[in-house]
Design an enzyme around this catalytic site. Structure first.
Site, mmCIF file in Angstrom:
data_model
loop_
_atom_site.group_PDB
_atom_site.id
_atom_site.type_symbol
_atom_site.label_atom_id
_atom_site.label_comp_id
_atom_site.label_asym_id
_atom_site.label_seq_id
_atom_site.Cartn_x
_atom_site.Cartn_y
_atom_site.Cartn_z
ATOM 1 N N GLU A 200 29.712 53.848 11.513
ATOM 2 C CA GLU A 200 29.311 53.288 12.802
ATOM 3 C C GLU A 200 29.083 54.381 13.812
ATOM 4 O O GLU A 200 29.708 55.430 13.754
ATOM 5 C CB GLU A 200 30.462 52.410 13.352
ATOM 6 N N ARG A 297 43.096 33.336 14.510
ATOM 7 C CA ARG A 297 44.427 32.809 14.864
ATOM 8 C C ARG A 297 44.548 32.786 16.383
ATOM 9 O O ARG A 297 43.647 33.230 17.088
ATOM 10 C CB ARG A 297 45.495 33.734 14.308
#
Ligand code: ADP
Length: 614
Positions: A200, A297
């Site tokens: 990246e 979550r």
């Protein structure tokens, strides 16, 4: 609606879930390990089931035992909290296979976001901006080096299976690329059993911005705006806020709708967070914010979103898990005011943020308008070495960012914990940092400037006056050094350090007993100094004391050995961190009590170095 809920977690998040579940009329079931037999979540739940020894892999990570506990108590649903089994697709599946309700997303959504390269590809297809880079199959070193050059240095090599900040290498120059690649692949294979990497563009001065999303089983997906979690220490969030400073309406719209697209791409159900990385070197711009990962979550920092939207996210989780539709549509959601959360930790900033564990003899939280404390401990409880040493999340809100910031500062300043050390003062200092005040935080701020914030405070003169007044009774002062009247002073022990303190008032004063000085989020023990007192610094006399409870993992010297200043004597391990103790000066090992493999208490005398007599 669910009638009874088992919470497969501990600490503040277990207590947080219990609070809403109870308000919704559910029966709550806690699970606990040996160390947590007296924990707050156990006290708060209607029922509690012991699931094993203190180590998490023998208790809170034991899916089988948790399922057995649900069965034994007749719980219908399982809320995993965060951490532990919350992003474990197999466990989610096992819960559903057991005929129970899983308060979380479909296992397939968890899996789809599990590997970084697959998640990035999926997001790119869904039209979510991703960090420029290479995420393909070809792992040939020469090919990857070519990709890195094309992306442009600096680049970041990331293990596709990486997590927790592991398996990443930043590379600044092409000539360093081959070695960095090899070392990243080695770490990836040994830590994650998968050597594949992606490359990246490395973002300079990155900001961490994330969007709260929510989906239901009826095809609705909404966002609940963004949070900014840029103030980090070693990639761990320290202070979070909502909304993000400097975010204009158009950028927010672009970011939040990208997050909704991301959630839709994995048929997301329940509470989730899409994390983005922003290059904020030129302000927050929609074309400079890229997808980083999705947390499938409830997030630690969810309270700041609750504060600005008025939504109880745990209530939504439980409704959605019960099959209901989302209570509000996107256009019924709006953001109001500002909220900030600080993570109060049992750790000692003056000792490199080592966990500070033990009994919380004193636990006082400071109040403020609109303040909220989410905690999993109580005064008298133990902070144990087995788990994350977070004491509480301290959350403030206000009409403006500055108001929320000042209220959070007040709450932290009014916090007092003793004898366990906390980062309250460090947090309060961070809130006052000019860049934080200006809303221009990047994730590297604490690494650059954090040392100044970690300097332990000294109690203020006013706080010391209050404490000495309390300590002193009107009896003749014996054994204390007196200056000439009226400016008298006496020697006290302030957290074990001999300190000269000016006394006020008339008469001869004699301190008796001890008291606490409480000031700026800190507490110090103030006691009279005795001739046989135990003041003074531990290392100047050659005593090697254990800075924390833990386990001796290696002893590098033997009794009678000649050692040089700075030489490594032994290594302790606590909270999965290693801590090396070194010789304070040249000398000889006059006493050696440490044995590899043994457990030691705080301040245990591990070894003693004596200056060599010439
Ligand atoms: P992990 O899964 O190990 O947490 P992430 O991909 O979420 O790894 O990245 C962890 C942290 O590394 C981020 O919070 C950010 O601070 C930093 N980071 C990640 N990607 C980049 C990047 N391209 N440029 C700069 N920093 C990055």
């Amino acid at each position: 609606m669910i009638n009874s809920l088992l919470i497969a977690n501990r600490g503040e998040i277990a207590c947080r879930v219990i609070r809403t579940a109870r308000a919704m009329g559910m029966r709550t079931v806690a699970v606990y390990s040996d160390a947590d037999a007296d924990a707050l979540h156990v006290r708060q739940a209607d029922e509690a089931v012991h699931i094993g020894p203190s180590a998490v892999r023998e208790s809170y990570l034991q899916g089988e035992k948790i399922l057995a506990a649900a069965k034994a108590t007749g719980a219908e649903a399982i809320h995993p909290g965060y951490g532990f089994l919350s992003e474990n697709a197999e466990f989610a599946q096992a819960v559903m296979d057991a005929g129970l309700v899983w308060v979380g997303p479909n296992p397939s959504s968890i899996t789809a976001m599990g590997l970084k390269d697959a998640a990035k590809k999926l997001m790119a297809e869904a039209g979510v901006p991703i960090t420029p880079g290479y995420m393909g199959e070809n792992q040939d070193p020469a090919f990857l080096a070519g990709e890195a050059t094309q992306i442009g240095y600096p680049v970041l090599i990331k293990a596709v299976a990486g997590g927790g900040g592991k398996g990443m290498r930043m590379v600044e120059r092409a000539e360093d690329f081959p070695d960095a690649l090899l070392s990243c692949q080695r770490e990836a294979v040994s830590s994650f059993g998968n050597g594949h990497v992606l490359i990246e563009k490395y973002i300079q001065r990155p900001r961490h911005i994330e969007v709260q999303v929510f989906g239901d089983r009826h095809g609705n997906v909404v966002h609940l705006f963004e949070r900014d979690c840029s103030l980090q220490r070693r990639h761990q969030k320290v202070i979070e806020e909502a909304p993000a400073p400097g975010m204009d309406a158009a950028t927010r719209e672009a970011l939040c709708s990208a997050a909704v697209r991301a959630a839709r791409a994995v048929d997301y159900v329940g509470a989730g967070t899409i994390e983005f990385i922003a290059d904020a070197s030129d302000g927050l711009r929609a074309d400079r914010i890229w997808f980083m990962e999705m947390n499938t979550r409830l997030q630690v920092e969810h309270p700041v979103t609750e504060a600005i939207t008025g939504v109880d996210l745990v209530e939504w989780q439980l409704r959605v898990a019960s099959g209901e539709a989302l209570p509000l549509s996107q256009d019924q959601l709006s953001l109001r005011g500002w909220a900030m959360e600080a993570r109060l930790y049992a750790e000692d900033p003056a000792k490199g943020f080592l966990p500070s564990i033990g009994r919380l003899e004193l636990l006082l939280f400071g109040g403020a308008t609109g303040g909220r404390i989410d905690t999993g401990v109580y005064q008298g409880a133990e902070v144990s070495p087995f788990y994350d040493p977070m004491i509480a999340k301290v959350i403030a809100q206000g009409a403006t960012r500055n108001e929320a910031r000042q209220r959070l500062g007040e709450m932290l300043g009014g916090t007092a914990v003793w004898p366990v050390k906390t980062n309250a003062f460090f947090l309060a200092r961070a809130l006052e940092h000019p860049e934080f005040v200006a809303g221009q935080v990047d994730t590297g701020l604490i690494a650059r400037d954090g040392e100044a914030m970690a300097v332990p405070p000294h109690p203020s003169a006013a706080a010391m006056r209050r404490a000495t007044r309390e300590l002193i009774s009107n009896q003749p002062l014996a054994g204390f050094r007196l200056n000439s009247e009226p400016a008298r002073s006496a020697i006290f022990l302030l957290d074990g350090q001999a300190t000269e303190i000016a006394l006020e008032g008339g008469g001869s004063d004699r301190p008796a007993g001890s008291t606490l000085v409480i000031d700026q989020g800190q507490a110090w023990l103030l006691a009279p100094w005795r001739q046989d007192g135990t003041g003074g610094s531990a290392s100047s006399d050659g005593q090697i004391l254990s800075p924390m409870p833990g386990r001796v993992i290696s002893v590098e010297v033997s009794a009678g050995a000649i050692v040089k200043k700075g030489q490594r004597l032994l290594t302790l391990e606590a909270m999965k961190m290693e801590h090396t103790l070194t010789a304070p000066f040249d000398g000889v090992i006059a006493e050696l009590n440490a044995v590899a493999g043994s457990q030691v208490q705080v301040d245990a005398l591990l070894a003693r170095v004596e200056k060599e007599v010439q």
